[in-house]
Design a protein around this motif. Structure first.
Motif, PDB file in Angstrom:
ATOM      1  N   ASP A 165       7.012  -0.419  -8.412  1.00  0.00           N
ATOM      2  CA  ASP A 165       7.837  -1.049  -7.370  1.00  0.00           C
ATOM      3  C   ASP A 165       7.393  -2.487  -7.117  1.00  0.00           C
ATOM      4  N   LEU A 166       6.088  -2.720  -7.158  1.00  0.00           N
ATOM      5  CA  LEU A 166       5.594  -4.070  -6.903  1.00  0.00           C
ATOM      6  C   LEU A 166       5.919  -5.027  -8.036  1.00  0.00           C
ATOM      7  N   ALA A 167       6.161  -4.479  -9.219  1.00  0.00           N
ATOM      8  CA  ALA A 167       6.469  -5.328 -10.376  1.00  0.00           C
ATOM      9  C   ALA A 167       7.933  -5.731 -10.426  1.00  0.00           C
ATOM     10  N   LYS A 168       8.770  -5.146  -9.583  1.00  0.00           N
ATOM     11  CA  LYS A 168      10.196  -5.469  -9.587  1.00  0.00           C
ATOM     12  C   LYS A 168      10.427  -6.867  -9.029  1.00  0.00           C
ATOM     13  N   VAL A 169      11.494  -7.499  -9.495  1.00  0.00           N
ATOM     14  CA  VAL A 169      11.888  -8.819  -9.012  1.00  0.00           C
ATOM     15  C   VAL A 169      13.327  -8.746  -8.533  1.00  0.00           C
ATOM     16  N   PRO A 170      13.582  -8.974  -7.233  1.00  0.00           N
ATOM     17  CA  PRO A 170      12.598  -9.239  -6.178  1.00  0.00           C
ATOM     18  C   PRO A 170      11.969  -7.931  -5.696  1.00  0.00           C
ATOM     19  N   PRO A 171      10.754  -7.961  -5.194  1.00  0.00           N
ATOM     20  CA  PRO A 171      10.120  -6.726  -4.707  1.00  0.00           C
ATOM     21  C   PRO A 171      10.737  -6.269  -3.391  1.00  0.00           C
ATOM     22  N   SER A 172      10.600  -4.995  -3.110  1.00  0.00           N
ATOM     23  CA  SER A 172      11.122  -4.463  -1.856  1.00  0.00           C
ATOM     24  C   SER A 172      10.256  -4.941  -0.695  1.00  0.00           C
ATOM     25  N   LEU A 173      10.891  -5.234   0.433  1.00  0.00           N
ATOM     26  CA  LEU A 173      10.183  -5.681   1.630  1.00  0.00           C
ATOM     27  C   LEU A 173      10.081  -4.591   2.683  1.00  0.00           C
ATOM     28  N   LEU A 174      10.434  -3.355   2.298  1.00  0.00           N
ATOM     29  CA  LEU A 174      10.342  -2.237   3.227  1.00  0.00           C
ATOM     30  C   LEU A 174       9.261  -1.269   2.770  1.00  0.00           C
ATOM     31  N   PRO A 175       8.542  -0.636   3.693  1.00  0.00           N
ATOM     32  CA  PRO A 175       7.505   0.332   3.305  1.00  0.00           C
ATOM     33  C   PRO A 175       8.083   1.485   2.515  1.00  0.00           C
ATOM     34  N   GLY A 176       7.289   2.012   1.597  1.00  0.00           N
ATOM     35  CA  GLY A 176       7.706   3.120   0.755  1.00  0.00           C
ATOM     36  C   GLY A 176       7.049   4.432   1.147  1.00  0.00           C
ATOM     37  N   PRO A 177       7.220   5.473   0.321  1.00  0.00           N
ATOM     38  CA  PRO A 177       6.721   6.808   0.667  1.00  0.00           C
ATOM     39  C   PRO A 177       5.333   7.144   0.095  1.00  0.00           C
ATOM     40  N   ASN A 178       4.668   6.193  -0.541  1.00  0.00           N
ATOM     41  CA  ASN A 178       3.447   6.519  -1.285  1.00  0.00           C
ATOM     42  C   ASN A 178       2.151   6.160  -0.567  1.00  0.00           C
ATOM     43  N   LEU A 179       2.192   5.936   0.742  1.00  0.00           N
ATOM     44  CA  LEU A 179       1.001   5.470   1.443  1.00  0.00           C
ATOM     45  C   LEU A 179      -0.121   6.497   1.371  1.00  0.00           C
ATOM     46  N   MET A 180       0.169   7.754   1.700  1.00  0.00           N
ATOM     47  CA  MET A 180      -0.874   8.780   1.696  1.00  0.00           C
ATOM     48  C   MET A 180      -1.370   9.054   0.272  1.00  0.00           C
ATOM     49  N   ARG A 181      -0.459   9.006  -0.707  1.00  0.00           N
ATOM     50  CA  ARG A 181      -0.864   9.216  -2.096  1.00  0.00           C
ATOM     51  C   ARG A 181      -1.825   8.118  -2.551  1.00  0.00           C
ATOM     52  N   ASN A 182      -1.539   6.877  -2.153  1.00  0.00           N
ATOM     53  CA  ASN A 182      -2.428   5.775  -2.511  1.00  0.00           C
ATOM     54  C   ASN A 182      -3.766   5.881  -1.781  1.00  0.00           C
ATOM     55  N   PHE A 183      -3.744   6.351  -0.536  1.00  0.00           N
ATOM     56  CA  PHE A 183      -5.001   6.575   0.184  1.00  0.00           C
ATOM     57  C   PHE A 183      -5.854   7.625  -0.543  1.00  0.00           C
ATOM     58  N   GLU A 184      -5.203   8.683  -1.039  1.00  0.00           N
ATOM     59  CA  GLU A 184      -5.934   9.712  -1.784  1.00  0.00           C
ATOM     60  C   GLU A 184      -6.522   9.128  -3.077  1.00  0.00           C
ATOM     61  N   ALA A 185      -5.763   8.238  -3.734  1.00  0.00           N
ATOM     62  CA  ALA A 185      -6.282   7.604  -4.950  1.00  0.00           C
ATOM     63  C   ALA A 185      -7.492   6.722  -4.629  1.00  0.00           C
ATOM     64  N   VAL A 186      -7.445   6.059  -3.479  1.00  0.00           N
ATOM     65  CA  VAL A 186      -8.592   5.242  -3.060  1.00  0.00           C
ATOM     66  C   VAL A 186      -9.821   6.116  -2.870  1.00  0.00           C
ATOM     67  N   MET A 187      -9.635   7.256  -2.221  1.00  0.00           N
ATOM     68  CA  MET A 187     -10.767   8.170  -1.987  1.00  0.00           C
ATOM     69  C   MET A 187     -11.335   8.711  -3.291  1.00  0.00           C
ATOM     70  N   GLU A 188     -10.475   8.904  -4.299  1.00  0.00           N
ATOM     71  CA  GLU A 188     -10.942   9.429  -5.580  1.00  0.00           C
ATOM     72  C   GLU A 188     -11.677   8.369  -6.405  1.00  0.00           C
ATOM     73  N   GLU A 189     -11.197   7.148  -6.375  1.00  0.00           N
ATOM     74  CA  GLU A 189     -11.771   6.106  -7.225  1.00  0.00           C
ATOM     75  C   GLU A 189     -13.037   5.500  -6.636  1.00  0.00           C
ATOM     76  N   ALA A 220       0.818  -1.218   0.000  1.00  0.00           N
ATOM     77  CA  ALA A 220       0.000   0.000   0.000  1.00  0.00           C
ATOM     78  C   ALA A 220       0.843   1.256   0.000  1.00  0.00           C
ATOM     79  N   SER A 221       2.097   1.157   0.410  1.00  0.00           N
ATOM     80  CA  SER A 221       2.965   2.332   0.481  1.00  0.00           C
ATOM     81  C   SER A 221       3.925   2.422  -0.697  1.00  0.00           C
ATOM     82  N   ARG A 222       3.782   1.547  -1.673  1.00  0.00           N
ATOM     83  CA  ARG A 222       4.651   1.538  -2.841  1.00  0.00           C
ATOM     84  C   ARG A 222       3.846   1.885  -4.095  1.00  0.00           C
ATOM     85  N   SER A 223       4.555   2.018  -5.220  1.00  0.00           N
ATOM     86  CA  SER A 223       3.899   2.236  -6.511  1.00  0.00           C
ATOM     87  C   SER A 223       3.725   0.902  -7.223  1.00  0.00           C
ATOM     88  N   ASN A 224       2.919   0.918  -8.277  1.00  0.00           N
ATOM     89  CA  ASN A 224       2.702  -0.308  -9.037  1.00  0.00           C
ATOM     90  C   ASN A 224       4.000  -0.786  -9.682  1.00  0.00           C
TER      91      ASN A 224
END
Length: 279
Positions: free
Chosen positions: A44-68, A38-42
């Motif tokens: 970042d999730l597509a990378k192999v191997p994916p990162s196992l640490l939280p990213g900086p996009n949590l609030m941005r993704n929450f805003e996208a959830v509210m918009e959609e 939830a704190s990464r971008s799409n």
């Protein structure tokens, strides 16, 4: 980890601690991965191997959830629906469980058998007549169309009956009868305090089932008046699904369940310990 038996203190040992630690890590990892995704971008999730640490996009993704999706309204609707179903189920099933467990009346065994037998009927078989009924009542796209069908459950009646058979001594009811207490007074003053651990377990199971229900709400409600599960269906649309936005919405939808578990956890543990002591 220690336990007492016959005056002795038993120690779990390092192996037991290691097993418990591994079990906790395995159980907690899906929720941790939800936070990370939830704190990464799409991308970042597509990378192999994916990162196992939280990213900086949590609030941005929450805003996208509210918009959609109208996730705020969906959360309120789900709280109303799940809370109403939980309160109704716990109260009605405790009443019915007390009646089947401790009261003597004609046809008690047959009624209990019929109640348990309804658990074998798939809920999907009742969707068409139930929808015809709520359409006749003009309840389509209204919350009561989701609340009322779930106010009592055969599983809850059977669960509370089994709990009260073991937890509620007949001597307490007989003593209350001698003192002149009515059945209603016995229920509120004796049965409810004793049944509290079982009610907490049933309440948690009912809340989770009502919160996660998708099939009937999507039939009875529209996208303008959704519950959380219906609203999550609207997220991440497009040619490529945005998994980070979907996981952000999933995280928002999971937090109330964790809160309810935190509130009822002590009662659940108390019920488990009470059953262990009796066994």
């Amino acid at each position: 980890m220690t336990a007492r038996r016959a005056g002795r203190t038993l120690h779990g040992g390092r192996v037991a601690y290691a097993i418990l630690v591994v079990a906790v890590l395995v159980s907690a990892f899906p929720f941790y991965w939800t936070v990370v995704a939830a704190s990464r971008s799409n991308a970042d999730l597509a990378k192999v191997p994916p990162s196992l640490l939280p990213g900086p996009n949590l609030m941005r993704n929450f805003e996208a959830v509210m918009e959609e999706a109208d996730i705020g309204k969906a959360l309120v609707n789900s709280l109303i629906v799940s809370g109403s179903i939980t309160v109704g189920t716990v109260l009605c099933c405790t009443l019915a469980g007390f009646a089947f467990a401790k009261l003597r009346f004609r046809g008690r065994g047959a009624l209990l058998a019929v109640t348990v037998g309804t658990m074998m009927i798939p809920p999907q078989l009742g969707v068409i007549p139930l929808f015809m009924l709520i359409a006749e009542l003009e309840w389509v796209n209204q919350l009561q169309s989701v609340i009322l069908p779930g106010l009592v459950s055969a599983f809850g009646v059977f669960f509370m009956r089994q709990f009260l058979v073991q937890a509620l001594p007949d001597e307490l009811i007989e003593a209350a009868r001698v003192d002149g207490a009515s059945s209603a007074r016995i229920f509120w003053s004796i049965v409810v305090p004793i049944a509290r651990p079982g009610m907490a377990v049933l309440g948690l199971l009912t809340f989770m089932a009502a919160w996660n229900d998708f099939f009937w709400p999507i039939v009875a409600l529209s996208s303008q008046n959704p519950t959380v599960q219906v609203a999550l269906r609207q997220l991440g649309g497009g040619y490529v699904n945005d998994q980070s936005v979907i996981m952000a919405g999933t995280l928002l939808g999971t937090l109330p369940v964790l809160l309810v578990f935190g509130l009822l956890g002590r009662q659940i543990v108390g019920g488990i310990m009470q059953g262990a002591v009796k066994g």
